[in-house]
Design a protein around this motif. Sequence first.
Motif, short mmCIF file in Angstrom:
data_model
loop_
_atom_site.label_atom_id
_atom_site.label_comp_id
_atom_site.label_asym_id
_atom_site.label_seq_id
_atom_site.Cartn_x
_atom_site.Cartn_y
_atom_site.Cartn_z
N LEU C 45 35.68 48.70 51.94
CA LEU C 45 35.90 47.25 51.78
C LEU C 45 35.80 46.86 50.31
O LEU C 45 36.66 46.17 49.76
CB LEU C 45 34.83 46.49 52.55
CG LEU C 45 35.22 45.90 53.90
CD1 LEU C 45 34.12 44.98 54.39
CD2 LEU C 45 36.54 45.13 53.78
N PHE C 46 34.72 47.35 49.71
CA PHE C 46 34.48 47.04 48.30
C PHE C 46 35.63 47.53 47.43
O PHE C 46 36.17 46.80 46.60
CB PHE C 46 33.16 47.70 47.90
CG PHE C 46 32.84 47.55 46.45
CD1 PHE C 46 32.48 46.32 45.92
CD2 PHE C 46 32.91 48.64 45.60
CE1 PHE C 46 32.18 46.18 44.58
CE2 PHE C 46 32.62 48.52 44.27
CZ PHE C 46 32.26 47.28 43.76
N THR C 47 36.01 48.80 47.68
CA THR C 47 37.11 49.38 46.91
C THR C 47 38.39 48.60 47.12
O THR C 47 39.14 48.31 46.19
CB THR C 47 37.34 50.84 47.33
OG1 THR C 47 36.09 51.50 47.38
CG2 THR C 47 38.25 51.55 46.37
N GLY C 48 38.63 48.25 48.40
CA GLY C 48 39.84 47.50 48.71
C GLY C 48 39.86 46.16 48.00
O GLY C 48 40.88 45.76 47.42
N TYR C 49 38.69 45.53 47.98
CA TYR C 49 38.61 44.23 47.29
C TYR C 49 38.94 44.40 45.81
O TYR C 49 39.74 43.65 45.25
CB TYR C 49 37.19 43.66 47.47
CG TYR C 49 36.92 42.48 46.56
CD1 TYR C 49 37.49 41.23 46.84
CD2 TYR C 49 36.12 42.62 45.43
CE1 TYR C 49 37.26 40.16 46.01
CE2 TYR C 49 35.90 41.55 44.60
CZ TYR C 49 36.47 40.32 44.89
OH TYR C 49 36.24 39.26 44.06
N LYS C 50 38.36 45.45 45.24
CA LYS C 50 38.59 45.70 43.82
C LYS C 50 40.06 46.03 43.57
O LYS C 50 40.66 45.56 42.59
CB LYS C 50 37.70 46.86 43.37
CG LYS C 50 37.20 46.71 41.97
CD LYS C 50 36.11 47.72 41.71
CE LYS C 50 36.21 48.23 40.31
NZ LYS C 50 35.28 49.32 40.06
N PHE C 51 40.58 46.81 44.48
CA PHE C 51 41.97 47.24 44.36
C PHE C 51 42.90 46.04 44.37
O PHE C 51 43.79 45.91 43.54
CB PHE C 51 42.29 48.17 45.53
CG PHE C 51 43.67 48.78 45.46
CD1 PHE C 51 43.89 49.91 44.69
CD2 PHE C 51 44.73 48.23 46.16
CE1 PHE C 51 45.14 50.48 44.63
CE2 PHE C 51 45.99 48.79 46.09
CZ PHE C 51 46.20 49.92 45.32
N ILE C 52 42.65 45.13 45.32
CA ILE C 52 43.54 43.98 45.43
C ILE C 52 43.30 43.00 44.28
O ILE C 52 44.24 42.48 43.68
CB ILE C 52 43.35 43.29 46.79
CG1 ILE C 52 43.84 44.24 47.88
CG2 ILE C 52 44.10 41.97 46.85
CD1 ILE C 52 43.42 43.86 49.26
N SER C 53 42.01 42.82 43.96
CA SER C 53 41.71 41.80 42.95
C SER C 53 42.20 42.23 41.56
O SER C 53 42.59 41.40 40.75
CB SER C 53 40.21 41.52 42.90
OG SER C 53 39.54 42.67 42.49
N THR C 54 42.18 43.53 41.30
CA THR C 54 42.69 43.96 39.99
C THR C 54 44.19 44.18 40.03
O THR C 54 44.79 44.54 39.04
CB THR C 54 42.03 45.27 39.54
OG1 THR C 54 42.24 46.25 40.56
CG2 THR C 54 40.56 45.11 39.29
N SER C 55 44.77 43.97 41.20
CA SER C 55 46.19 44.20 41.45
C SER C 55 46.67 45.49 40.79
O SER C 55 47.69 45.55 40.13
CB SER C 55 47.05 43.01 41.01
OG SER C 55 46.91 42.81 39.63
N ALA C 56 45.86 46.51 41.00
CA ALA C 56 46.26 47.83 40.51
C ALA C 56 47.25 48.44 41.49
O ALA C 56 47.32 48.04 42.64
CB ALA C 56 45.03 48.73 40.41
N THR C 57 48.05 49.36 40.99
CA THR C 57 48.96 50.04 41.92
C THR C 57 48.31 51.31 42.47
O THR C 57 48.61 51.73 43.56
CB THR C 57 50.28 50.41 41.25
OG1 THR C 57 49.99 51.06 40.03
CG2 THR C 57 51.15 49.21 41.03
N SER C 58 47.44 51.91 41.67
CA SER C 58 46.75 53.08 42.22
C SER C 58 45.48 53.34 41.43
O SER C 58 45.39 53.05 40.25
CB SER C 58 47.65 54.31 42.18
OG SER C 58 47.91 54.66 40.85
#
Lengths: 478, 175, 625, 102
Positions: C45-58
Amino acid sequence: MEVSKINIIDVLPGIFLVTASLIAMLSIAIKRNHKLIFGLTTISLLGVFVYLLVYASNHRFTVEPLFIIDGFGTFITGLIVMSTLAISLLSYAYFEQREERKEEYYILLLLATLGSAILVISKHFISLFLGLEILSISLYSMVAYLRKRPRSDEAGIKYLILAAFSSAFLLFGMALVYSVSGSMNFSGIADYLSSANSLPLTMQAGFGLMIIGIGFKLGVVPFHMWTPDVYEGAPAPVTAFIATVSKGGMVVLLVRFFTQIDGFRFPVIVLSFTIIAIASMLIGNFLAIRQNNVKRILAYSSIAHMGYVLVAFLAGGRLGVEAVSFYLVAYFLTNIGAFGVVSILSDHDRDAEKIEDYQGLFWRHPKIATVFTAMLLSLAGIPLTAGFVGKFYLVASGVNTQLWLLVFVLAIGSVIGLFYYIKIIATMFDKSVGTETLALRPRLYLINLITLFVLSILMMFYGIYPQGLIERIQDFLK
Amino acid sequence: MQLTFYIAGAVAIISTIMVITRFNVIHALLYLVVSFMALAVVFFILGAPFAAALEIIIYAGAIVVLIIFVIMMLNLKEEAVDQEKKWLTPDVYVGPAILTIILLSELIYIISLGGASGVVGQVVDVKDVGKSLYGPYILGVELSGMLLMAGIVGAYHLGRKKKKVVHRFLEKIEE
Amino acid sequence: MKLWLIPALPLIGSFILIVAGSRLSKRMVAIVGSGSVGLSALITLFTGYKFISTSATSFHYQAWQWMDVAGFSPAVSFHLDALSLVFIFVITFVGFLIHVYSTEFMADDDGYARFFAYLNLFVCSMLTLVLADNFALLYLGWEGVGLCSYLLIGFWYTEEKNGYAARKAFIVTRVGDTALAIGLFMLFQNFHTLNIQQIAAQAPQQWAVGSETAMVISLLLLGGAVGKSAQLPLQTWLPDAMAGPSPVSALIHAATMVTAGVYLIARTHAIFELAPDALMIVGIIGAATLVLAGFTALTQFDLKRVLAYSTISQIGYMFLALGVSAWSAAIFHFMIHAFFKALLFLAAGAVIMALHHEHDMYKMGGLKKKLPIIYWTFLIGASSLAALPLVTGGFYSKDQILWLSLAGEHGNIWFFLFALLGAFITSIYTFRMLFLTFFGNEKTHVGHIPGNGITIPLLILAGLSTIGGFIELPHSFGHFTVFSNFLNPVLPSVSVQEGFESIEWMIQLIAAGVALSGVYVAYIFYIVKPGLSEELKTSAADLHKFWFNGWGFDSLYDKLFVKPFVFISDINKKDIVDLFYDGLVWISNFFNRIFSYTQSGILRWYIMGIVIGGILLLTLGLIKN
Amino acid sequence: MNEIQVTSGLLLAAALFMLGLIGVLIRRNIIFMLVCVEIMLNSAGLAFIVAGSKWTQPDGQVMFIFILTMAAAEVSVGLALILQIHHQLKTLDGDAANSMRG
C-alpha cells in the motif's frame, strides 16, 4: 654502500614478521610462557594485517632487484597473514594439551609465514629460493613437531628429503634458465624471451625442472605422493598450514612468474601444465574415493583442488588471476575450517582422522558437525558456499579462453569429489552412535570454536554475497 | 686450464660414484670430501675463488663433519655395513639406474644442443661478490639469516634428548 | 524504497515456520503466517501510494547481486511498474485475506505450521515472479510457485489421490515450464541478456513484425503460460488440484499460480506484438478454453470442481483479451476475478466445512437460512462471476473483453460469439451452483458455523468485487478509465476499429441480456422444474459424460502419453542411462585401486614418482620441440 | 683452445646431479639419502657458478652462497630428525618408515 636505497615502509610487513619471530625467540630465552608467546604471535599477525589494510592498497612498486609489491601480492599477503592468524588460534588449544615444548612452534609459524609472504612478492630467483626455503625449513620442524608420535617423525623426514630433493631440481632448472638468459630477474628473463623467437632447448629444460620443484610444493600429480603421508603425520594445525599458506604462496609465484615471462606463448609449457592439471584433477579425486582417513581424504582432495586452480592459471589474463585469487580465499577458508574441526576433535595421543571418529558426530557435537558439513559442502562446490563461487569463477575463466577439455575434466572431477565429501557428511549423520573415544577439552576449545564459527560464517557470506570480495579483488588487481 | 678442469671433473664424478656405492658411511663421507675438493678446484678454474673456498670450508668442513658427528652419536656398528650390503642389491638399483640414465641422457642432449653456448673462466673475485651480496642482495642476506634461524630453532627442538614420559603432575617436581 | 521487503517478509515467515514451527503455539503460527503477508500488504500500500504520488513509471531495486563474473551476473533485483503493482496488490491483499481465513479454517489440522509455511512460500514465490526484473529470477519464482502448488495440493498427503493430484499438477505444468525454459534460452541467445526491460526495448529493433524467431519464442512463452494458467491443452491439472484445502484452491485460483501465465504474456507483450500469429493463437486458445471449460462446469456436481472449471473459463477470457491486444482489459479482469473467485472459493470452503466436508452440490441445499452471511457473499461473488449488469465488478471487466473482442483492432466476430456463448454458460452454471447449494431443502445437517476469521475476509472480498468494477467504466457509462490510464505506461491501450464506437451500448445490452437469460434458464431448471435437468441428462447421456469428463482430455493424454511412457519404462527397467553412471563408479573404483597402490608409503617410491614425472616433462619438451 | 665451454661445465653439473639422484633412489639408509641430496644441491650450485661465470656476473656465486646456507640449515634439521627417528624406530631404513600409506 648503497643499502639505504630500500624504503623501509615498502618491506614493513616482512620486517614485522621477522621482528615478531625474533622477539618470540628472545622471550623464550627469558621465560617460557605459552600464553605470552601465543598472544605475541596473534598480535603481530593482526598488526601486519591491519598495516596491509590501512597502508598498502593497490599501489605498485618494486624493491630492486628482489621484490615487487603490487595489489595481487598485497592481497594474497593479507590472506596469508589472516590464515596464519586463524591457524595460530587453532594451534593454541591443540598444543597446550600436549606435553611438548610448544613455544618454538610459534617462531617456526611466523618464519614459515614470512617465507610464504616472500614467495608472494618475489620477482627474482634468489628471493624465490629464499622464500621457498624459509618456508620449507620451518615446515620440516613443524611437521615433526610432536616428537612423541612416530608418525610425525616419519612425515617429517619424508617431507624433508622430498622437499630438498625437489628444491635441487628447482635450483638446477633455475641455473639452466640463468645460463641461457643471463638474468635471474623475472623481467630480465622476460626481456630475453621476447627478443628470442623460440624457446631455447636448454631454457625449456630449465623450465621443466623448475616445474618439478614448483609442482612438488603445490602437490600436483605426479609430484603429489608426499601429500597424504605428510598431511596424516603432521599435527592438524600444521596440516592446515601446509594445505593453505604453503601452497597458496607457490600458486601466486607460479602465476606471477609465468604471467611475467608470458609463458603461455609456448605450447610445450601450456601442454605440460594441461597434462598436470588434468592428471591432478582426476587422480586426486580417484585416490580419495575409498579412503577412510579424513586427513588423507582432505590431502587427496587438495591435490584435485590444485588441479582446479591450474585451470584458471592456464586461462591466464585478468579473469584468470581474479579466479585464482578468489579461489584461494575460498580454499583457504574451507581448508582451515576443515582441519580446524580435525584439530578440535583430536585427543591427546592422536588426531581425529579415522572416519569412525566422525560417526554420529552430528548427534554428539551438532555445532562442530554443522561447521564441518558446511566446509565439506564448500569443498564439494555446492551453491551458496564460497567453494561454489570459486569453482564457478574457475569454470568461467576456463570457458572464457575455450579450455573445454580442462573445464570438462573439472566437472567430472567435481562429480567424483562429491562422493567422498558426502560420504563424510553421511557418516556424521549416521545415527548409530560411534565410539566416544575423542574427548573435547572444555574451556580451551572455546577459542577454537569461535574461530571455526567465524570461518564458516565468512565462508557462507562469501558464498551468498561474493560480489563484495570480487570487487575487492578487482580493485586490488587494477 | 682445460686439462685441469677435466681432471678435476673426472675426480669429482668418480669420487661421487664411490660415495653412492660405499657400504660404510664413514668411507662414503671421506669420498664426499674428495668430491667436494675436486669441485672446489673446478670452481677455482671457473673463476670463482670465493666459492671454491666456501665449498671447502662449509661443505667439506662443516657439513660433512656435522654428519660424521651424528653418525658417531648413533654409534653404528659393524652390522650396519652388512645391512647396507643386503639393501644394495641389483634389483634395488637397476630400475632407478635406468630411469636416471634416461634423464641424464636427455639432459646431456639438451645441454649440448640447447644453445647455452659461451665460454667460462673469467674471474669474478671476492670483491665483486661482496659488493653484490651487500648491495642489491642485502635483503637476501637478511633472509638467509632467517633461514638459518628456522634451521636452528627446528634442529634445537627436534634434536633435544627426549624427556622421560612422566605424568603431567609429576613433571614439575622432576624439573 | 524497501521493495525487497515485499517478497522477503513472507519468505522470512516461511523460514521461521519451517525451522521453529513445531515449537510455536498455534496462535504464534497464525500471527507469523498471516502477519508476514499482512505486513507485505501494508508495504505494498505504502509503495503504491508513493508510486502514484510521485507519478513514477517504474521503480527499480537491486536487492542482491550474487556475483558478476565474466558477464554472468545473476542478481536479485526487482522492477516495479503499474503492471506489477496491480499484481502485488492483488497477491498480498487477497493472499492476506486467505491467510486470515485459513487461521480458522485449518485450526484443527495437525500440519498447521507446515500449512502456513507453504502458504507463505507460495506468496513469496508469486511476488518474486511478478517483481522480477530479469527472466532468471522470474523463472525462479515460476518454479517456486510450481513447487508450492505441489506441496499444497498434496497437503493431506496421507490420501493417495491427493498425492496423485499433486503429482499431476506438477508434471503437467512442467510440460509448459520446459517450453518456457527453452524460450528463455532462446531469448538469452538473441539478446545476451535476461533483463526483461532491455529485451522489451530491444525486441522491436531486432525483429520485424512477423519475424519467425519472435513467433517461435512467443509460442514457447505461450507454452509456459498455458501450462501454469491451465489453458487448452494443458488444463487438465487444475480440476484435480481441488484436492488441496479450500484456502489453497482460493490462493491458486485467485491470487497466484494460474494468473502467472496471464502475467507472463502481458509482461512480454512487446514480443507477442511482433508475432501477430502467435497473438492470434493466444486468442483462439482463450476462446476455445472458455467455452470448453464452461460446458464441463455445467455438468459437474462437486462444488469446488465447478469453480475450478469456471476459473479455467475465466482465465480463457483473459487469454482472449490478451489475444486481441486488450492488455489492460485482461489485467482488469484478472483483478476483479481474483476478488470474486477468492470470495467464491472461500465461501465454498466455508460451506463444505459446515457440511462435514461434503462436496456434492446435490447433497446440499437450503443453506440460505442457516448460513446467511455465506449466502449473501456467495451471491455477490456469483453475480460478479455471471457478470450481472451494473452492480457487479465482473460485469464491467467482462464487458470490456466482450466489447474489445469484437471491436478491438485484432477482434473479430468469432471471438465475440464464443465469448458471448461463454458468458451465457457461465451465468447458467453459476446460478445452478447457487440454487443447488443455498435454495431448496436442507439435505445435510449444518455442523460448523463459521466465525469471524472466515466471515470478515468474505465480507471484505465481497465489497472489493463490487466496488472494484467502478474504477474502469466504459464509454457509455461516463468513460471513467483510471485503471487503464494507470497501466498505460506499461501496457499500450488498444485502438477500436472504425465505426464500432456507436454500437458499444448495443453490445452491452446484449451482454447484459445474455447474462440475465442465463440466470433465468438456471432458475427454470433448478428451482421451478428441478426434474428437467435430470431428463436432459439422461436424454443426452453420452454428451453429458463427455462434458463431465472435461471433453475427454484426461483419457486422451492417458492413452497418448502415459501408457506409452509406462510401456517404455517397463522395457527400460534397468535404465540404459544408468549404465553410464555405473560405469563412472566402476572406473573410479578401478583407478582408485591402481593409484592407491602407488601410495605405498615408501619414500624411495615417491622419489621415483617425481623422477618419472621429470622424465615425462623433459621428453614432452623434446618431442614438441 | 684452452677455454672451457659452458656446456662442459653444465654437463659436469648434470652428471653430478644425476649421481646424487641415483644415490637417493638406491640407498635405503636415510643418512645416505640426505648426503645424496646434498650432492644434488651442490651440483646445482655448480651449475649456478658455471652460468654466473659465463655472464661474468657475481650473481651465480651469490646464489651459490645462499644454496650453501640452505644446505647447512637443512642438514642440521635433517640430522636432528634422523636422531629422532633412530630413537623411535631403532633403524635408519628409509623403507621401514612406511606406517602411513594407501
